[in-house]
Design a protein around this motif. Sequence first.
Motif, PDB file in Angstrom:
ATOM      1  N   THR A 187       0.831  -1.211   0.000  1.00 42.47           N
ATOM      2  CA  THR A 187       0.000   0.000   0.000  1.00 42.47           C
ATOM      3  C   THR A 187       0.858   1.251   0.000  1.00 42.47           C
ATOM      4  O   THR A 187       0.576   2.236  -0.724  1.00 42.47           O
ATOM      5  CB  THR A 187      -0.940  -0.013   1.217  1.00 42.47           C
ATOM      6  OG1 THR A 187      -1.739  -1.201   1.180  1.00 42.47           O
ATOM      7  CG2 THR A 187      -1.848   1.196   1.232  1.00 42.47           C
TER       8      THR A 187
ATOM      9  N   ARG B 168       2.320   1.845  -3.441  1.00 43.65           N
ATOM     10  CA  ARG B 168       1.331   2.326  -4.401  1.00 43.65           C
ATOM     11  C   ARG B 168       0.952   3.776  -4.133  1.00 43.65           C
ATOM     12  O   ARG B 168       0.701   4.568  -5.058  1.00 43.65           O
ATOM     13  CB  ARG B 168       0.078   1.444  -4.352  1.00 43.65           C
ATOM     14  CG  ARG B 168       0.273   0.043  -4.896  1.00 43.65           C
ATOM     15  CD  ARG B 168       0.637   0.062  -6.357  1.00 43.65           C
ATOM     16  NE  ARG B 168      -0.459   0.593  -7.157  1.00 43.65           N
ATOM     17  CZ  ARG B 168      -0.323   1.139  -8.377  1.00 43.65           C
ATOM     18  NH1 ARG B 168       0.899   1.233  -8.918  1.00 43.65           N
ATOM     19  NH2 ARG B 168      -1.366   1.582  -9.054  1.00 43.65           N
TER      20      ARG B 168
ATOM     21  N   ASP C 101       0.311   7.130  -9.038  1.00 43.84           N
ATOM     22  CA  ASP C 101      -0.653   6.704 -10.046  1.00 43.84           C
ATOM     23  C   ASP C 101      -2.094   6.919  -9.598  1.00 43.84           C
ATOM     24  O   ASP C 101      -3.006   7.027 -10.434  1.00 43.84           O
ATOM     25  CB  ASP C 101      -0.458   5.223 -10.377  1.00 43.84           C
ATOM     26  CG  ASP C 101       0.925   4.967 -10.972  1.00 43.84           C
ATOM     27  OD1 ASP C 101       1.518   5.917 -11.514  1.00 43.84           O
ATOM     28  OD2 ASP C 101       1.401   3.816 -10.854  1.00 43.84           O
TER      29      ASP C 101
ATOM     30  N   ALA D  92      -9.149   0.527  -4.667  1.00 41.62           N
ATOM     31  CA  ALA D  92      -8.377   0.120  -5.839  1.00 41.62           C
ATOM     32  C   ALA D  92      -7.123  -0.638  -5.438  1.00 41.62           C
ATOM     33  O   ALA D  92      -6.754  -1.651  -6.068  1.00 41.62           O
ATOM     34  CB  ALA D  92      -8.016   1.349  -6.660  1.00 41.62           C
ATOM     35  N   ILE D  93      -6.456  -0.189  -4.379  1.00 36.43           N
ATOM     36  CA  ILE D  93      -5.250  -0.894  -3.906  1.00 36.43           C
ATOM     37  C   ILE D  93      -5.610  -2.291  -3.418  1.00 36.43           C
ATOM     38  O   ILE D  93      -4.877  -3.268  -3.668  1.00 36.43           O
ATOM     39  CB  ILE D  93      -4.555  -0.061  -2.817  1.00 36.43           C
ATOM     40  CG1 ILE D  93      -3.981   1.226  -3.406  1.00 36.43           C
ATOM     41  CG2 ILE D  93      -3.465  -0.870  -2.134  1.00 36.43           C
ATOM     42  CD1 ILE D  93      -3.461   2.206  -2.376  1.00 36.43           C
TER      43      ILE D  93
ATOM     44  N   SER E   6      -8.107  -4.216  -4.471  1.00 34.31           N
ATOM     45  CA  SER E   6      -8.388  -5.074  -5.641  1.00 34.31           C
ATOM     46  C   SER E   6      -7.096  -5.462  -6.350  1.00 34.31           C
ATOM     47  O   SER E   6      -6.951  -6.601  -6.813  1.00 34.31           O
ATOM     48  CB  SER E   6      -9.334  -4.344  -6.588  1.00 34.31           C
ATOM     49  OG  SER E   6      -8.731  -3.142  -7.062  1.00 34.31           O
ATOM     50  N   GLU E   7      -6.121  -4.558  -6.432  1.00 38.56           N
ATOM     51  CA  GLU E   7      -4.837  -4.884  -7.058  1.00 38.56           C
ATOM     52  C   GLU E   7      -4.093  -5.966  -6.259  1.00 38.56           C
ATOM     53  O   GLU E   7      -3.459  -6.854  -6.843  1.00 38.56           O
ATOM     54  CB  GLU E   7      -3.975  -3.628  -7.175  1.00 38.56           C
ATOM     55  CG  GLU E   7      -4.469  -2.635  -8.227  1.00 38.56           C
ATOM     56  CD  GLU E   7      -3.600  -1.397  -8.288  1.00 38.56           C
ATOM     57  OE1 GLU E   7      -2.567  -1.379  -7.544  1.00 38.56           O
ATOM     58  OE2 GLU E   7      -3.931  -0.466  -9.036  1.00 38.56           O
ATOM     59  N   TRP E   8      -4.153  -5.864  -4.913  1.00 33.86           N
ATOM     60  CA  TRP E   8      -3.462  -6.864  -4.075  1.00 33.86           C
ATOM     61  C   TRP E   8      -4.082  -8.252  -4.241  1.00 33.86           C
ATOM     62  O   TRP E   8      -3.369  -9.261  -4.307  1.00 33.86           O
ATOM     63  CB  TRP E   8      -3.516  -6.441  -2.607  1.00 33.86           C
ATOM     64  CG  TRP E   8      -2.981  -7.462  -1.650  1.00 33.86           C
ATOM     65  CD1 TRP E   8      -3.686  -8.307  -0.856  1.00 33.86           C
ATOM     66  CD2 TRP E   8      -1.603  -7.764  -1.406  1.00 33.86           C
ATOM     67  NE1 TRP E   8      -2.857  -9.113  -0.124  1.00 33.86           N
ATOM     68  CE2 TRP E   8      -1.558  -8.790  -0.447  1.00 33.86           C
ATOM     69  CE3 TRP E   8      -0.389  -7.255  -1.930  1.00 33.86           C
ATOM     70  CZ2 TRP E   8      -0.362  -9.311   0.020  1.00 33.86           C
ATOM     71  CZ3 TRP E   8       0.793  -7.798  -1.453  1.00 33.86           C
ATOM     72  CH2 TRP E   8       0.802  -8.812  -0.490  1.00 33.86           C
TER      73      TRP E   8
ATOM     74  N   ALA F 267      -5.466  -9.344  -6.878  1.00 34.40           N
ATOM     75  CA  ALA F 267      -5.180  -9.848  -8.241  1.00 34.40           C
ATOM     76  C   ALA F 267      -3.752 -10.353  -8.392  1.00 34.40           C
ATOM     77  O   ALA F 267      -3.429 -11.021  -9.387  1.00 34.40           O
ATOM     78  CB  ALA F 267      -5.444  -8.753  -9.267  1.00 34.40           C
ATOM     79  N   LEU F 268      -2.855 -10.063  -7.449  1.00 32.50           N
ATOM     80  CA  LEU F 268      -1.458 -10.520  -7.538  1.00 32.50           C
ATOM     81  C   LEU F 268      -1.369 -12.020  -7.294  1.00 32.50           C
ATOM     82  O   LEU F 268      -2.116 -12.593  -6.489  1.00 32.50           O
ATOM     83  CB  LEU F 268      -0.591  -9.774  -6.517  1.00 32.50           C
ATOM     84  CG  LEU F 268      -0.406  -8.261  -6.730  1.00 32.50           C
ATOM     85  CD1 LEU F 268       0.401  -7.676  -5.578  1.00 32.50           C
ATOM     86  CD2 LEU F 268       0.274  -7.982  -8.071  1.00 32.50           C
TER      87      LEU F 268
ATOM     88  N   GLU G 246       4.293 -12.853  -7.435  1.00 35.84           N
ATOM     89  CA  GLU G 246       4.319 -11.385  -7.403  1.00 35.84           C
ATOM     90  C   GLU G 246       4.274 -10.848  -5.970  1.00 35.84           C
ATOM     91  O   GLU G 246       4.792  -9.760  -5.699  1.00 35.84           O
ATOM     92  CB  GLU G 246       3.136 -10.830  -8.202  1.00 35.84           C
ATOM     93  CG  GLU G 246       3.231 -11.101  -9.703  1.00 35.84           C
ATOM     94  CD  GLU G 246       1.993 -10.671 -10.453  1.00 35.84           C
ATOM     95  OE1 GLU G 246       2.053 -10.531 -11.697  1.00 35.84           O
ATOM     96  OE2 GLU G 246       0.936 -10.468  -9.783  1.00 35.84           O
TER      97      GLU G 246
END
Length: 317
Positions: free
Chosen positions: A259, A262, A267, A279-280, A282-284, A286-287, A291
């Motif tokens: 976090t 990011r 961005d 958003a952070i 959801s990105e975590w 998806a890793l 990764e």
Amino acid sequence: MLSSTGLAAARRVRVIGMRSVFSSIARISTRSAACPKVRASVRIAAVFNRGFAAAASRSATKTATATATRKTTTTTKKPAAKTTTAARQKKKASSTKKPTAKKAAPKKKTVPKKTGRLKKTVKEVPENVKLFRKVKELKAKALLNEQPRGLPARSWLVFVQKNGGVPKGQTATEFMSAMKKQFAALSSVEKQALQDEARANKVRNDAALINWITTYPVETIEAANLARSHLKRLGKTAKLSLPDPRRPKGLLSPYIIFTTQRMKSGDLDNIPPTARVAAIGSEWRALSETERQPFYEAAEKDKERYKVERASLSPSP
């Protein structure tokens, strides 16, 4: 001299003789018609002699029987005495015998005596009393009363302090309403001066607070912060936690490290804060595991840093 028995026998002879005489006279009087006449004196003397002889024989037989009975009683009494002595000897022999050993009775189990004291019944403590005791304990651990009072760190508080306390003959509400009117009527220059003084007071307060915190061990300050957070949940205090510079920074998890990276990238600057956090997340999610591996390694290094800083703390004063 006659004995008592002899005198008694003589009396009986006399009485019996007199009775026999009168009875003989009566018989003679009945027979006088058939028999030849004899002189009265002769007849009386003869009758008296017969009666006397019969009485004497009777008394002799009585005395003989009395003596015989006496002899028999004496002879019978002697063996009775022998028997009594024999019985006494038997009793002595029985008393001299050794007493037989009695069997020992089985021991009774010792039961503890009951004391007269009654057991105290434990009363249930009401919930409000429990809460009061808990809050009192937490306040003692939180060091609320020991914390030093600082100078006013806001311009409004600086203005009220300069105007003194509530004057006599005026209530607190009236005084505060008058102060608000006067503060609103101040110029921008005067308000700026009050703000500058408030900032300076805050710096002094922070320095004084740090000096006071360092007088306690690190463990005591940590316990005070835990107690303050507990009191906040209960709604019993609004004071902030104590900033201890000696305490090492907390451990960083892999997600926190991701976090921060990011956030620093820039961005997501054009996105609102709430949407940025979503958003952070959801990105975590998806890793993949490969990764995420660098963030796990960074978290392990941070754990080593925390151990070193914790061990390097100065001992408790």
